[in-house]
Design an enzyme around this catalytic site. Sequence first.
Site, mmCIF file in Angstrom:
data_model
loop_
_atom_site.group_PDB
_atom_site.id
_atom_site.type_symbol
_atom_site.label_atom_id
_atom_site.label_comp_id
_atom_site.label_asym_id
_atom_site.label_seq_id
_atom_site.Cartn_x
_atom_site.Cartn_y
_atom_site.Cartn_z
ATOM 1 N N ASP A 95 4.033 -12.260 -17.068
ATOM 2 C CA ASP A 95 3.122 -12.728 -18.108
ATOM 3 C C ASP A 95 2.405 -11.496 -18.333
ATOM 4 O OD1 ASP A 95 1.934 -12.638 -15.696
ATOM 5 O OD2 ASP A 95 1.006 -14.974 -16.143
ATOM 6 N N CYS A 137 2.180 9.935 1.218
ATOM 7 C CA CYS A 137 2.745 9.479 -0.003
ATOM 8 C C CYS A 137 4.238 9.812 0.111
ATOM 9 C CB CYS A 137 2.091 10.170 -1.389
ATOM 10 S SG CYS A 137 0.411 9.669 -1.571
#
Length: 219
Positions: A139, A45
């Site tokens: 959206d 990470c």
Amino acid sequence: MPLSINSIAPDFKAHTTEGMIQFHDWLGDSWCVLFSHPKDFTPVCTTEIGAVAKVKDEFDRRGVKLIGLSVDPVAEHMRWAGDILAATGQSPNFPMIGDPDLRIAKLFGMLPEDATGDSASRTAMDNATARTLFIIGPDKKIKLTVSYPMTTGRNFDEVLRVIDSLQLTARHQLATPANWISGEDVVIVPSVSDETARQRFPDGWESPVPYLRLVGMPS
């Protein structure tokens, strides 16, 4: 129900390294990449956050906001930033969500609802499934989800390629074939009739089979 493509991305309020946000308000009319981590100070990470930070301008150019999530408090994210800089030469330049109570990881289906404890009592292996990347459209709908094991770093060139494809579909009703890269021929989607396609693409298209219509990528 698990989140899937075309699900509305959950809204939430959370602390980040850049202050408190209400997710849908922060998103606004932009595209978004939200990618998660099982714990701060984990090796793969660390490389990923540095890699994304280095190409943030490519996401900016496409109108895409970046936001990370890790199952630790914001204060730990701030400490982690020093290690990310030391390891990759790049500091984080996008917000990182703190999720010490696992609330948002559960909301997005990355951890089961019955997961117990908090970030202080859980290891990265306990949170190993918090390794999902979401692409979210203006959206507020999820356009892509992909989950990775802790041992495999994500390929952000591929994420950019997918965003190019998704935005091409949104703007021009075009799809992209296997292994497509920006600039190559694209596919007229089946919902566009031949009559409409002739108006949009007066130079015509190639059709190796009747349902596959290949045209040059619009500029």
